[in-house]
Write an enzyme that holds these catalytic residues in place. Structure first.
Site, PDB file in Angstrom:
ATOM      1  N   HIS A 120       0.863  -1.198   0.000  1.00 26.95           N
ATOM      2  CA  HIS A 120       0.000   0.000   0.000  1.00 26.95           C
ATOM      3  C   HIS A 120       0.895   1.242   0.000  1.00 26.95           C
ATOM      4  O   HIS A 120       0.717   2.151  -0.815  1.00 26.95           O
ATOM      5  CB  HIS A 120      -0.904  -0.044   1.219  1.00 26.95           C
ATOM      6  N   ASP A 137      -3.817  -0.210   6.268  1.00 25.40           N
ATOM      7  CA  ASP A 137      -4.447  -0.326   4.952  1.00 25.40           C
ATOM      8  C   ASP A 137      -3.807  -1.425   4.103  1.00 25.40           C
ATOM      9  O   ASP A 137      -3.819  -1.343   2.871  1.00 25.40           O
ATOM     10  CB  ASP A 137      -4.358   1.012   4.203  1.00 25.40           C
TER      11      ASP A 137
END
Ligand SMILES: [Zn+2]
Length: 265
Positions: A120, A137
């Site tokens: 990410h 995330d």
């Protein structure tokens, strides 16, 4: 030292449209809490006030503003240690962490192992301990983060590391994306009965405006297509969508991530 087998007490604090800031109660001092990814200060202050709690430390998974934006304001109110990845884009860190490091908060009874999970972002980390993982995330329930900085090789390896944690591990991700992720998961793997059943549970929770998190690693391994790129059904579905053969799980992952990027449920 804390007891690894005792479950953590963790409460969600909502921020922005769909972020979760996780507040971990200290086993040794339950009114002291550790905040994970406080993108905003005001909802954290409100939650602390409501329950008579105080902030003891901050853990950060990656540099995005919706995960670190509240740090300066929180630290101005209470000087607490701030742990995060070694990334110049994150101001205010008191300790920079690398893979294999440990966060030892002995007075709180909390300790976490640091996992470096590029994909990410290039410096993204997760905190694993007490039967839980705070994964920002990188892994979402039924989905994963967008690959902003890493490569498919890196991101798929990061997800595989998370998938290899014990099945009972609680998954505390950074966003409430589960319902939309399941629409895509079932587009990929329409025959996945557990994903269908999960969709019904998620719809019921969301109808009451309740969080779908935490999930567990075991559930994610059964319903999350991004953890299932080695499964024949997922491989076949992605290859069919691409209209070409895919050599290996990394190629499946790359095509699956690109498919999701363009998917509108
Ligand atoms: Zn992010």
């Amino acid at each position: 030292m804390s007891n690894e087998s005792s479950p953590l007490s963790v409460r969600p604090v909502r921020a922005f449209a769909d972020n979760y800031i996780w507040l971990i109660a200290a086993p040794n001092a339950p009114r002291r809490v550790v905040a994970v990814d406080p993108g905003e200060a005001s909802p954290v202050f409100a939650e602390l006030d409501r329950h008579g709690m105080s902030l003891a430390a901050i853990l950060l998974t990656h540099h995005h503003a919706d995960h670190i934006g509240g740090v300066a304001t929180l630290c101005a109110a209470a000087e607490v240690p701030v742990f995060g990845p070694d990334d110049a884009r994150i101001p205010g860190l008191t300790r920079r962490l690398a893979d294999g490091d440990t966060v030892e908060l002995d007075s709180l009874g909390l300790h976490f192992a640091v996992m470096h999970l590029p994909g990410h972002t290039i410096s993204h980390i997760a905190f694993h301990g007490h039967g839980a993982v705070f994964c920002g995330d990188t892994l979402f329930s039924a989905g994963c983060g967008r690959m902003f900085e890493g490569t498919p090789v890196q991101m798929s390896a990061s997800l595989r590391r998370l998938g290899n944690l014990p099945a009972a591990t609680w998954v505390y991700a950074g966003h409430e994306y589960t319902a939309a992720n399941l629409r895509f998961a079932l587009e990929v793997e329409g025959d996945n009965a557990e994903a269908s059943a999960y969709r019904a549970r998620v719809a019921a929770l969301r109808a009451e405006d309740l969080p779908t998190l935490p999930s567990t690693i075991g559930l994610e391994n059964r319903v999350n297509p991004f953890l299932r790129c080695g499964e024949p059904a997922v491989h076949a579905a992605v290859a069919a969508h691409e209209g070409r053969p895919l050599a290996d799980p990394v190629a499946v992952f790359a095509a699956l991530r690109a498919w999701k990027d363009g998917f509108r449920a």
